[in-house]
Design a protein around this motif. Sequence first.
Motif: not given
Length: 127
Positions: A5-11, A52-70
């Motif tokens: 794992i090199t990156e984790l992406v969080l929208e 250690l993996p980097t963390l990518v914060l990626s823009p996403d205008p859609e609201p999150r619905t529900g619990k994260l699966r990861l």
Amino acid sequence: MACRITELVLECADPERLAVFWSEVLGYVEVGREDDGSIEIGPPGVGFGGPLPTLVLSPDPEPRTGKLRLHIDVNATDRDQGEELERLLALGARPADVGQTGEEDWRVLSDPEGNEFCLLLRRVDPV
């Protein structure tokens, strides 16, 4: 040979805000930006491809619905869980309820956008 794992992406709605929060939580620094507004943070002096993996914060205008699966689990490196919990709350984390009983030895929190993560009990050595 295996993958790593090199990156984790969080929208997220606000990459700037979460980059600041997660940089403080993890001791990371900004290592890059993309034209789409994504911000990558990682360990100082190492960045992408390090141990250690980097963390990518990626823009996403859609609201999150529900619990994260990861979700992300973190462990303190230089203090006990109670002290680290105080630090994370001061940075903007909030307690989160995902159905835990209260008997767990980890604490469920959410970042400023409501993404759940856990603060585990055991202290680990820094990398």
